[in-house]
Design a protein around this motif. Structure first.
Motif, PDB file in Angstrom:
ATOM      1  N   UNK A   5       0.825  -1.209   0.000  1.00 27.96           N
ATOM      2  CA  UNK A   5       0.000   0.000   0.000  1.00 27.96           C
ATOM      3  C   UNK A   5       0.857   1.256   0.000  1.00 27.96           C
ATOM      4  N   UNK A   6       2.015   1.214   0.664  1.00 32.01           N
ATOM      5  CA  UNK A   6       2.912   2.370   0.681  1.00 32.01           C
ATOM      6  C   UNK A   6       3.848   2.372  -0.511  1.00 32.01           C
ATOM      7  N   UNK A   7       4.168   1.198  -1.039  1.00 33.87           N
ATOM      8  CA  UNK A   7       5.024   1.153  -2.223  1.00 33.87           C
ATOM      9  C   UNK A   7       4.384   1.921  -3.385  1.00 33.87           C
ATOM     10  N   UNK A   8       3.052   1.908  -3.450  1.00 28.58           N
ATOM     11  CA  UNK A   8       2.349   2.507  -4.584  1.00 28.58           C
ATOM     12  C   UNK A   8       2.341   4.030  -4.539  1.00 28.58           C
ATOM     13  N   UNK A   9       2.646   4.617  -3.396  1.00 24.38           N
ATOM     14  CA  UNK A   9       2.588   6.064  -3.264  1.00 24.38           C
ATOM     15  C   UNK A   9       1.171   6.545  -3.024  1.00 24.38           C
ATOM     16  N   UNK A  10       0.989   7.862  -2.964  1.00 29.53           N
ATOM     17  CA  UNK A  10      -0.321   8.434  -2.632  1.00 29.53           C
ATOM     18  C   UNK A  10      -0.987   9.117  -3.821  1.00 29.53           C
ATOM     19  N   UNK A  20       5.323  15.775   9.965  1.00 29.70           N
ATOM     20  CA  UNK A  20       3.895  16.110   9.900  1.00 29.70           C
ATOM     21  C   UNK A  20       3.571  17.017   8.720  1.00 29.70           C
ATOM     22  N   UNK A  21       4.450  17.058   7.719  1.00 33.37           N
ATOM     23  CA  UNK A  21       4.276  17.931   6.562  1.00 33.37           C
ATOM     24  C   UNK A  21       3.673  17.119   5.412  1.00 33.37           C
ATOM     25  N   UNK A  22       2.413  17.378   5.055  1.00 33.70           N
ATOM     26  CA  UNK A  22       1.789  16.599   3.979  1.00 33.70           C
ATOM     27  C   UNK A  22       2.475  16.848   2.632  1.00 33.70           C
ATOM     28  N   UNK A  23       2.793  15.771   1.953  1.00 28.70           N
ATOM     29  CA  UNK A  23       3.424  15.833   0.640  1.00 28.70           C
ATOM     30  C   UNK A  23       2.871  14.700  -0.227  1.00 28.70           C
ATOM     31  N   UNK A  24       2.907  14.883  -1.543  1.00 25.94           N
ATOM     32  CA  UNK A  24       2.573  13.777  -2.417  1.00 25.94           C
ATOM     33  C   UNK A  24       3.656  12.709  -2.299  1.00 25.94           C
ATOM     34  N   UNK A  25       3.220  11.495  -2.048  1.00 21.44           N
ATOM     35  CA  UNK A  25       4.163  10.413  -1.846  1.00 21.44           C
ATOM     36  C   UNK A  25       4.350   9.656  -3.164  1.00 21.44           C
ATOM     37  N   UNK A  26       5.583   9.631  -3.708  1.00 24.36           N
ATOM     38  CA  UNK A  26       5.809   8.950  -4.978  1.00 24.36           C
ATOM     39  C   UNK A  26       5.786   7.430  -4.824  1.00 24.36           C
ATOM     40  N   UNK A  27       5.591   6.755  -5.927  1.00 24.95           N
ATOM     41  CA  UNK A  27       5.711   5.295  -5.937  1.00 24.95           C
ATOM     42  C   UNK A  27       7.179   4.920  -5.841  1.00 24.95           C
ATOM     43  N   UNK A  28       7.444   3.728  -5.345  1.00 25.25           N
ATOM     44  CA  UNK A  28       8.829   3.295  -5.153  1.00 25.25           C
ATOM     45  C   UNK A  28       9.483   2.967  -6.494  1.00 25.25           C
ATOM     46  N   UNK A  29      10.623   3.575  -6.784  1.00 26.91           N
ATOM     47  CA  UNK A  29      11.366   3.210  -7.997  1.00 26.91           C
ATOM     48  C   UNK A  29      11.877   1.767  -7.886  1.00 26.91           C
ATOM     49  N   UNK A  30      12.218   1.196  -8.981  1.00 27.76           N
ATOM     50  CA  UNK A  30      12.729  -0.168  -8.978  1.00 27.76           C
ATOM     51  C   UNK A  30      14.162  -0.205  -8.453  1.00 27.76           C
ATOM     52  N   UNK A  31      14.462  -1.272  -7.707  1.00 25.57           N
ATOM     53  CA  UNK A  31      15.831  -1.560  -7.313  1.00 25.57           C
ATOM     54  C   UNK A  31      16.428  -0.678  -6.247  1.00 25.57           C
ATOM     55  N   UNK A  32      15.608  -0.016  -5.430  1.00 29.72           N
ATOM     56  CA  UNK A  32      16.157   0.907  -4.430  1.00 29.72           C
ATOM     57  C   UNK A  32      16.162   0.318  -3.018  1.00 29.72           C
ATOM     58  N   UNK A  33      15.627  -0.912  -2.854  1.00 31.43           N
ATOM     59  CA  UNK A  33      15.473  -1.453  -1.506  1.00 31.43           C
ATOM     60  C   UNK A  33      16.798  -1.547  -0.757  1.00 31.43           C
ATOM     61  N   UNK A  34      17.840  -2.027  -1.434  1.00 36.63           N
ATOM     62  CA  UNK A  34      19.128  -2.163  -0.758  1.00 36.63           C
ATOM     63  C   UNK A  34      19.649  -0.804  -0.307  1.00 36.63           C
TER      64      UNK A  34
END
Length: 889
Positions: free
Chosen positions: A494-499, A705-719
Motif C-alpha cells: 500500500x505504501x510502495x504505490x505512493x499516494x 507532519x508535513x503533507x506531501x505527495x508520496x511517490x511510488x517506489x522506484x525499482x531496485x532501491x530497496x538495498x
C-alpha cells in the motif's frame, strides 16, 4: 466567651451534623483524656479508633504515618519456613566472598562497592531461599530488580551455587578478556544472569512498576498468564530522591498492582552521608507511599528491641524514636554506650529510668546491630505480608546498617560507599564474627582468599534444594528464540504505490502501515502501540475503537464521543498503551514490551511514537537502559525536524535527536523521506529483530507532519534504502559540458533538494542529481566497520564511498537537522563535501520563514550549490551574487 481551642475551617463544616450534642460529648471525652492522661494517650486512643473503624469497614481517610516501629510485631510473625542456622552460614559465605572479590579487585584499581550488600544481605538471602520464583517452574518466574551496588553479593551467591568460578570473581570489572563480570547488573554484558539493568538510579523502580503493569497487560490480552509472576524491586533509600523513583507510584496503586513489591534498604546513608540528616527518611517514605495508595510494611528493629518496647510502659521510647533524626541515629551506631545513655535515654526522665534496667551489652546490641533488615525472621514476615496483601502494591521499608559485619572501620561511616577494601586484619576479624572456617595460612600470599564450603557441602545442597523448589536459579535470563513469521506483503505494498495526487505526511504513512500490520493474522496481536497522550496529534485515533486502549478496569463510563466512528474506547484487553503525559512512563512501557521475548518467552513488537524533541533529549537514559536490556522495537520520533513544527517554537524544534541517537550502538537510526522508504525500513526491521537470525537492536525512525505527495517506489532501491543512501532522481544535463553536482537530502529536506534541482537547471544551467539519505547513522556505522576491517588487513570499501564513486561534481548535503548529523559521513566521501543544516535554537514561524532563517530552503540550497561550484572554478563567482539578489537573500 470564645472557644479555648481555635477552630480552623474544615470540610466537616459542610456536612450536616445530625446530633450536635453527641458530637460535643465525643469532643469532651477527648479533652478529658488529654487533661487526665496527656496528649500521647489521647493520640493513641484516636489511632486505635481509626484502626478499629478500618477493620469494621468504615470508610475513613488513612493516616499517612505510623510510629517508628515494626508494622508486624514479633508476636504476629509467621513461622519461619526454613533452617535458619543453615541460611546464616550461607549468608556468611556470601558476605565474605563479596568483600573478598572487591578487595582483590582493588589491586588493579577497578573499584567496587562493599557496604551496600553488607547491609542488604538478608534482604536478598531470605528472598532467594523462600520467595523468588525461578524460570524453570511454571510460568515466567519472578522479575528481580537488583540494586546495582549490591551486585558483588549476587555474584558471591552464584559462586557458592557453582554458576561462577573463582577466575570469574577475580575478573570482576575486568571484562575485556571475555571472562569477566560487569560492575553492575548489565544484561548486555552478562545475558545469562542479569535481566534488568538498574544502576542508573531511579530507572529501576520506574521500570519495575511498568513491568508489573505489563505482566497484567499480557494476562488481560490473553498473550500469557503471568498471574504467578511477582516483581521485586530492591532499592536504596537515597535512590528514592531520584524523581523517576516515585514518578509512577500512583499508577501502581491505581491499577492495584499487588504483583509488585518494593524493598527499600533504609541504611540511612546515600553516597556521601546521611539520606535525611535532619529528618527521618523512613517516615517520609511511608507518608509518600501511603499517600499514593500503597501498602506499607516497616521492618525497622531486630528482636533485641523487643525487651525495650516491653519496658516502655509510658510510650517515652516510641516518642524518642520519632524525634531522633537519621544522622543522629547513625552517630549512635559509632559511639560508646555512655554516649547513647546520655544523648538518647537522657532526653526525658522516663527514658532514663528505662535505661537503668538495661545492661550496656543490651544497649550496644540494639544500637549497633539489631535492625529488622538483618534478621531473617523479620524479613520473612515482611515478604510474606507483601505476597498476602491484595489490591495494592507493597513497599517494605527495612532498616539496616550500611557496612554491617565489615567492622567498625566501615559500619555507618559516611565514607563507606567510597571504601573499596578491607585489610587482612579486618578480614580476620570478620572471619571470627561470621564463624567461617578459613585458616590463617590462607592469607600467606598477602591476598584474602575466597571461601567455599565445597560443592557437596550441606550449605550448597540446601541452597540448591531451595532454588529447585522455587523453580531454578535466580537471577537468570532465558531466551527461547522463536522467529515470528513475516507479515503479509499487502500492508507494505500500500505504501510502495505512493499516494498519487493526495498529500500524506510520513507520520500518517507510518501509522497507516502499523494499523495494517496490526490486522495480520499471525503477528498483528503482538504489536504494542505506545503513545504519551498525543495519539490524535499523530493520527492514531482510528486505532481507538478497533484496537482499544488498555485499562485493567475496562470502560466503566460512557465516552462523550460514543456516537462517533472513532470514539474513545478503553478495554481490559485493549492493545494500545496510552500513558498520559509521561514520556518516561511510555518509555518504561516500551522496555517491558521490548524485552518480553526474554522475560516471558513472548515476543512482542512495541512501537512508541512521540514528539521527536521529547524522546532522546528527555528520556535518553532510558534509551540506554533499553539497549542494555537487549530490547527490540520501533521508536518513532514524530513531527520531527527543526522546521516542520515551527508554530510550537523552540522547545518543540528537534534538530539534534539523530546526533544523540547515533551515540547508542544498539540504535539503528533512519530519517526516511517517503512513505515507501518507511515500508522498506519497517519490513527489514521486522526481519532483523524478529527473524530467524534476530539481532539485539532497536530502530529509531523520524517522521514528519508535513503533507506531501508520496511517490511510488522506484525499482531496485530497496538495498540503498536499508543501507542508507540511493540516487532518487538523476538530473538531465542541458548541455554536455553543464556544471554538475550531487545533492543529498534526508527526511523532509529531500523536497528542498528536489526544488533546488529544478532551480539550478532552469535558472543557472546546472545539473544536480538528488540522493535520498535514509540513514546517516547506518552509513557511518558501515564506514566504521570498514575502517576496522582495514586494521585487520581486510580490504573493504564503505558503502557510501561505493555509492557515490564516480558521481560528478561536489556533494552538498541538506537536512532538517544540525550539520553535524550529515557531516558524520563526510570523511568517507571522495568528492568535495559541504552541508547545510538547522544549527542553533528553533523559533516560531511558518515553515518557509524558518527554513529561510536557517538557510535550508530551496533557494538557499541553490545558492550554496552555486557557491560550491564557484569555489571549484566551474562557474563565475558573480553567479553566486546574482543568485542571492534574485532570491531575495
Amino acid at each position: 466567651m470564645t472557644d479555648p481551642v481555635a477552630k480552623l475551617p474544615s470540610e466537616l463544616d459542610q456536612l450536616p451534623d445530625r446530633d450536635p450534642e453527641e458530637t460535643a460529648e465525643w469532643a469532651a471525652s477527648l479533652d478529658a483524656v488529654t487533661k487526665a492522661a496527656g496528649p500521647h494517650r489521647a493520640a493513641y486512643l484516636m489511632r486505635r479508633s481509626l484502626q478499629h473503624a478500618e477493620g469494621a469497614g468504615i470508610a475513613l481517610p488513612k493516616l499517612l504515618e505510623t510510629d517508628y516501629v515494626n508494622t508486624i510485631p514479633t508476636s504476629a510473625e509467621p513461622a519461619f519456613d526454613g533452617d535458619l542456622e543453615m541460611e546464616s552460614k550461607i549468608t556468611a559465605w556470601n558476605r565474605w566472598n563479596a568483600a573478598a572479590m572487591v578487595t582483590r579487585g582493588a589491586r588493579y584499581g577497578v573499584g567496587g562497592h562493599i557496604a551496600t550488600f553488607a547491609s542488604a544481605a538478608w534482604l536478598y538471602e531470605t528472598g532467594f531461599n523462600h520467595f523468588f520464583r525461578g524460570k524453570e517452574g511454571d510460568g515466567s518466574g519472578d522479575q528481580l530488580y537488583i540494586q546495582g551496588h549490591a551486585s558483588p553479593g549476587i555474584y558471591a551467591r552464584a559462586f557458592l551455587d557453582g554458576r561462577l568460578s573463582e577466575q570469574q570473581l577475580d575478573n570482576f570489572r575486568q571484562e575485556s578478556g571475555g571472562d569477566g563480570l560487569p560492575s553492575y547488573p548489565h544484561p548486555r554484558r552478562l545475558p545469562w544472569l542479569w535481566e534488568f539493568p538498574t544502576v542508573s538510579m531511579g530507572l529501576g523502580p520506574l521500570s519495575a512498576i511498568y513491568q508489573a503493569r505489563f505482566n497484567r497487560y499480557l494476562t488481560n490480552r490473553k498473550i500469557k498468564d503471568t498471574s504467578n509472576s511477582h516483581v521485586w524491586a530492591f532499592l536504596g533509600d537515597g535512590e528514592m530522591d531520584e524523581p523517576e523513583s516515585t514518578a509512577a507510584l500512583a499508577l501502581a496503586a491505581r491499577e492495584q498492582l499487588d504483583n509488585l513489591t518494593f524493598v527499600i534498604n533504609c541504611n540511612l546513608q546515600r553516597l556521601d552521608g546521611p539520606v535525611r540528616a535532619n529528618f527521618r527518611v523512613v517516615q517520609e517514605l511511608e507518608g509518600a507511599f501511603r499517600g499514593a495508595g500503597w501498602n506499607v510494611v516497616k521492618t525497622l528493629w531486630g528482636s533485641a528491641w523487643d525487651e525495650l518496647f516491653q519496658l516502655d510502659t509510658t510510650g517515652a521510647l516510641i516518642r524518642r524514636l520519632r524525634q531522633v533524626p537519621d544522622a543522629q541515629f547513625q552517630t549512635y551506631a559509632t559511639r560508646d554506650v555512655a554516649y547513647i545513655r546520655e544523648h538518647f535515654f537522657g532526653a526525658e526522665p522516663a527514658l532514663a529510668e528505662l535505661a537503668k534496667l538495661l545492661s550496656d551489652a543490651k544497649i550496644a546490641e540494639c544500637f549497633y546491630s539489631s535492625r529488622g533488615g538483618h534478621e531473617a525472621r523479620k524479613v520473612y514476615a515482611a515478604y510474606r505480608a507483601a505476597l498476602e496483601h491484595k489490591g495494592a502494591p507493597t513497599v517494605i521499608l527495612a532498616q539496616t546498617v550500611k557496612g554491617y559485619t565489615l567492622g567498625k572501620g566501615f559500619e555507618s561511616k559516611n565514607a563507606n560507599h567510597q571504601m573499596k577494601k578491607l585489610s587482612i586484619d579486618e578480614f580476620k576479624s570478620m572471619r571470627e564474627l561470621l564463624g567461617l572456617p578459613i585458616p590463617d595460612s590462607a592469607f600467606e600470599d598477602g591476598l584474602v582468599p575466597y571461601g567455599h564450603p565445597g560443592a557437596d557441602s550441606p550449605e550448597v545442597r540446601y541452597l540448591q534444594e531451595r532454588r529447585a523448589a522455587l523453580g531454578g536459579p535466580a537471577p537468570a535470563r532465558r531466551v527461547h528464540a522463536v522467529a515470528l513469521p513475516e507479515p503479509e506483503e499487502r500492508a507494505f505494498k500500500a505504501l510502495y504505490k505512493g499516494s498519487g495526487k493526495q498529500e500524506m505526511a510520513t507520520t500518517m504513512a507510518f501509522v497507516r502501515l502499523v494499523k495494517d500490520l496490526m490486522r495480520d493474522k499471525e503477528t498483528g496481536r503482538r504489536w504494542v502501540p505506545i503513545v504519551p497522550d498525543e495519539a490524535r496529534t499523530f493520527g492514531m485515533e482510528s486505532l481507538f475503537p478497533s484496537a482499544g486502549i488498555y485499562s485493567p478496569l475496562g470502560q466503566t463510563y460512557e465516552p462523550v464521543d460514543r456516537d462517533q466512528l472513532m470514539y474513545y474506547k478503553e478495554a481490559k484487553d485493549g492493545q494500545i498503551l496510552n500513558e498520559g503525559i509521561t514520556e518516561a512512563g511510555a518509555m518504561a512501557d516500551f522496555i517491558a514490551a521490548a524485552s518480553s521475548y526474554a522475560t516471558h518467552g513472548e515476543t512482542m513488537i512495541p512501537f512508541y511514537i512521540f514528539y521527536s524533541m521529547f524522546g532522546w533529549q528527555r528520556t535518553g537514559d532510558q534509551m540506554w537502559q533499553l539497549a542494555d536490556q537487549l530490547g527490540k522495537g520501533f521508536i518513532v520520533g514524530a513531527t520531527a525536524g527543526r522546521t516542520t513544527l515551527t508554530g510550537e517554537g523552540l522547545q518543540h524544534a528537534d534538530g539534534h535527536s539523530h546526533l544523540i541517537a547515533s551515540t547508542n550502538p544498539a540504535s539503528l537510526n533512519y530519517d526516511p523521506a517517503f512513505a515507501y522508504e518507511i515500508a522498506v525500513i519497517v519490513k527489514d526491521g521486522l526481519r532483523r529483530m524478529y527473524g530467524p537470525e534476530a539481532e539485539n537492536v532497536f530502530y529509531y525512525l523520524t517522521v514528519y507532519n508535513e503533507p506531501k505527495q508520496q511517490p511510488a517506489m522506484p525499482e531496485g532501491v530497496e538495498e540503498g534504502i536499508v543501507k542508507g543512501l540511493y540516487r532518487f532522481k538523476e538530473g538531465t544535463p542541458a548541455t554536455a559540458d553543464a556544471p554538475r553536482l550531487q545533492l543529498i537530502g534526508s527526511g523532509t529536506a529531500i523536497h528542498w533538494a528536489l526544488e533546488a534541482q529544478e532551480l539550478l537547471a532552469a535558472d543557472w544551467g546546472v545539473t544536480a542529481d538528488v540522493w535520498s539519505a535514509t540513514s546517516w547513522g547506518e552509513l557511518r556505522r558501515d564506514a566504521l566497520e570498514s575502517d576496522e576491517a582495514l586494521l585487520r588487513g581486510e580490504e573493504r570499501v564503505p558503502y557510501v564511498t561505493q555509492a557515490l564513486s564516480g558521481a560528478p561534481g561536489p556533494v552538498l548535503a541538506v537536512s532538517d537537522w544540525m550539520r553535524a548529523v550529515p557531516d558524520q559521513i563526510s570523511q568517507w566521501v571522495e568528492q568535495d563535501w559541504s552541508s547545510l543544516g538547522t544549527d542553533g535554537f528553533g523559533l516560531s514561524d511558518t515553515r518557509e520563514g524558518a527554513r529561510r532563517h536557517f538557510g535550508v530552503d530551496p533557494q538557499s540550497v541553490t545558492v550554496a550549490a552555486l557557491a560550491q561550484l564557484a569555489r571549484r572554478g566551474e562557474i563565475p563567482a558573480s553567479k553566486v551574487k546574482e543568485a542571492r539578489e534574485k532570491y531575495g537573500m
